[in-house]
Design an enzyme around this catalytic site. Structure first.
Site, PDB file in Angstrom:
ATOM      1  CB  THR A   1      -0.924   0.029   1.231  1.00 13.88           C
ATOM      2  OG1 THR A   1      -0.119   0.003   2.421  1.00 13.88           O
ATOM      3  CG2 THR A   1      -1.863  -1.168   1.231  1.00 13.88           C
TER       4      THR A   1
ATOM      5  CB  CYS B   1       0.244   1.399  10.358  1.00 15.73           C
ATOM      6  SG  CYS B   1      -0.562   1.266   8.758  1.00 15.73           S
TER       7      CYS B   1
ATOM      8  CB  CYS C   1      -2.586   0.195  12.394  1.00 20.16           C
ATOM      9  SG  CYS C   1      -3.699   0.639  11.028  1.00 20.16           S
TER      10      CYS C   1
ATOM     11  NE  ARG D   1      -6.029  -8.643   5.083  1.00 19.60           N
ATOM     12  CZ  ARG D   1      -4.964  -9.130   4.445  1.00 19.60           C
ATOM     13  NH1 ARG D   1      -4.270 -10.133   4.973  1.00 19.60           N
ATOM     14  NH2 ARG D   1      -4.607  -8.614   3.289  1.00 19.60           N
TER      15      ARG D   1
ATOM     16  NE  ARG E   1      -0.966   7.307   0.828  1.00 19.87           N
ATOM     17  CZ  ARG E   1      -0.950   6.288  -0.017  1.00 19.87           C
ATOM     18  NH1 ARG E   1       0.161   5.985  -0.649  1.00 19.87           N
ATOM     19  NH2 ARG E   1      -2.046   5.574  -0.233  1.00 19.87           N
TER      20      ARG E   1
ATOM     21  CB  CYS F   1      -1.900   4.632   8.318  1.00 16.15           C
ATOM     22  SG  CYS F   1      -3.513   3.839   8.462  1.00 16.15           S
TER      23      CYS F   1
ATOM     24  CB  CYS G   1      -3.569   3.850  12.842  1.00 17.07           C
ATOM     25  SG  CYS G   1      -1.991   3.884  11.952  1.00 17.07           S
TER      26      CYS G   1
ATOM     27  CG  ASP H   1      14.349  14.080  49.625  1.00 17.32           C
ATOM     28  OD1 ASP H   1      14.588  15.183  49.129  1.00 17.32           O
ATOM     29  OD2 ASP H   1      13.272  13.794  50.190  1.00 17.32           O
TER      30      ASP H   1
END
Length: 559
Positions: free
Chosen positions: A55, A59, A63, A66, A88, A90, A93, A498
């Site tokens: 694609t 992501c 995400c 699938r 690029r 998603c 998500c 302390d």
């Protein structure tokens, strides 16, 4: 395609077959990350991204889409590395809208130190030469180191940071597109348009149309800062409220007298800024960023983090302010890893169960932390607050009228910045009270910070920060470690000397002497800073209970 960068194996990898016998064969880093992505484990959002070959998108690990085949993905440590490889973001998500990686606070190497400075906006302000100077390397060496470690050099990382800032401004304001472009640090509107389209596969106009809530129309920006659950936001709101200085910080209470918000003015490169932080609104209506997480989180369920109201003199300071607020509230921590390590110790299991998701208080101004620490030595919190407030009132720069909502422009209630080191070096003796040795130390520190002979910032290694402080006469190990915990955000510093820590440790059933407590704390390394906070917690709870009772009974307006 292969995984970019010399990444170290990740801890706490979920086992997809918990009932099966352990597999003795070594597991590659690719396989580890694929298991995380297949399990949609949101704990790892922000620690790496999954680039899908078919694609061309990348992501976050959680995400809801699938999960592709293992051979069809490449894992990158940073989104900038994925950009360089041609992927690029998603749209489903929103991998840019995640908490940052906790790795940068844990690591002491050059890449981590540089990354902390990149997130603070050093590249936009000083360029790559300024970044290289701060970490002590040449530009060429630094670019090689960061590319090898993170898959992208300083310029590419800064470009990804600008894209994220642009998305925030587009979805949280009604600023004209040209103003958004220059406020995000782009040199031209064309560069802004091209970058947004390349990273998000949307035009700026399309990205703005996807926001869920319109801006309020009061000139303020509304920004959601995500955090990994669990998140003890109430604990940090109460911590900052307990130490708040009138005139510089503002605390809001709810009807029950509990702290509901924390705000303050701060000095930024482009001029004074102001923010107010509240716990994230779980119905999803408070934030205008639209970047709250995957699936359920985006529909308003399960939001974790802070909602900010922001006003700035210079809009280009937004990424710097966001980075400093993230540090102030420890939003990039991995609370599951911390809680698991602490809860594995029987004495701490009920403590962690009572307060899961403990966070460290960070810093928006390293120099301020140094001065407030020195002024507050060996006195009560109330006495320290009085002395620090007096210093701000006398030497702090007044901010412009209207920057802080609800604060009128009058001498009594004017908002002021914490004074800079140079001002304290010049006029501090007029205001500072207390033992002469302490005042002398503060003046030495002010002069050293002002002339640059003492350097204190979050991009330093722990050893560098501590050694610089300890070289100043009058500064001891407790001061150096406390400043490192706040400024460097180091997770493994235990303040065993302390008094409040020792008292709190006794209440938790831990050893009471400094030496015994120090030795005992080694069993929870490398998370001893969080043990420090758990030991402080009973004292803070009692102080806030008294404050809540006073606030409820007096009927006064929140300060």
């Amino acid at each position: 395609m292969t995984t970019t960068g010399a990444d170290a194996p990740l801890d706490a990898v979920p086992d997809p077959l918990p009932d099966s016998q352990p597999d003795p064969r070594p597991v590659s880093q690719h396989d580890e990350r694929y298991r995380i992505a297949a399990s949609r484990d949101a704990r790892f959002d922000g620690q790496f991204v999954t680039a899908v070959h078919s694609t061309g998108i990348y992501c976050r690990p959680s995400c809801p889409a699938r999960t592709p085949r293992s051979t069809g993905v490449t894992f990158y440590r940073t989104s900038a590395a994925a950009h360089l490889a041609g992927f690029r973001a998603c749209r489903r998500c929103l991998p840019e809208a995640t908490p940052g990686s906790p790795e940068w606070d844990l690591r002491e190497d050059v890449a981590a130190r540089a990354m902390r400075l990149v997130l603070d906006g050093v590249v936009e302000r000083e360029g790559v030469p300024g970044l290289a100077t701060r970490v002590g390397y040449s530009e060429r060496q630094l670019n090689r180191i960061m590319t090898d470690e993170l898959g992208a050099g300083p310029k590419a990382l800064s470009r990804a940071h600008r894209a994220q800032t642009a998305r925030t401004l587009l979805t949280s304001s009604d600023l004209p597109m040209a103003d958004v472009a220059f406020a995000a640090g782009f040199a031209s509107v064309r560069q802004f348009n091209d970058t947004v389209r390349e990273v998000f596969a949307l035009t700026p106009t399309e990205l703005r149309s996807r926001r869920r809530v319109a801006p309020g129309g009061d000139g303020a920006l509304r920004v959601h800062l995500p955090a990994r659950p669990p998140f003890d936001v109430q604990g940090l709101l109460e911590w900052h409220a307990l130490h708040a200085l009138a005139g510089m910080e503002q605390v809001g209470f709810d009807a029950a007298g509990r702290v509901a918000s924390y705000g303050r003015v701060l000095d930024l490169p482009g001029g004074p800024g102001w923010f107010r932080a509240t716990a994230a609104d779980h119905d999803g209506v408070a934030s205008g960023t639209g970047g709250t997480g995957a699936s359920g989180a985006r529909s308003g369920r399960g939001r974790t983090g802070l909602d900010l109201l922001v006003r700035l003199t210079d809009l280009s300071d937004l990424p710097t302010l966001v980075a400093r607020v993230r540090s102030l509230f420890d939003l990039d921590a991995d609370p599951v890893a911390v809680d698991a390590a602490l809860a594995a110790v029987p004495e701490l299991a009920p403590v962690v169960a009572r307060v899961p998701g403990m966070r460290l208080p960070g810093a928006v101004d390293p120099h301020e932390v140094v001065f407030r620490t020195l002024i507050g030595q060996q006195v009560s919190v109330a006495a320290a607050r009085t002395a620090q407030t007096r210093l701000v009132a006398a030497l702090g720069e007044q901010v412009a009228a209207g920057l802080v909502p609800g604060v009128p422009d009058s001498d009594e209630s004017v908002a002021r910045l914490f004074p800079r080191a140079g001002v304290i070096a010049e006029r501090g003796r007029e205001v500072l009270r207390g033992p002469a040795a302490r005042v002398d130390t503060i003046m030495r520190v002010a002069a050293a910070l002002a002339d640059g002979s003492l350097v204190v910032h979050g991009g330093q290694s722990l050893d560098e920060l501590r050694s610089g402080l300890l070289a100043v006469k009058g500064i001891g190990p407790w001061t150096a470690d406390y400043v490192a915990l706040r400024v460097r955000h180091h997770p493994d510093l235990f303040l065993h000397s302390d008094l409040a820590v020792r008292n709190g440790a006794q209440e938790l059933g831990l050893p009471g002497t400094a030496r015994e407590l120090s030795l005992w704390s080694e069993r929870v390394a490398p998370w001893r800073s969080y043990l420090t906070m758990h030991c402080w917690r009973p004292i803070i709870d009692r102080a806030m209970d008294r404050t809540a009772a006073t606030s409820t009974n007096s009927g006064k307006e929140p300060r």
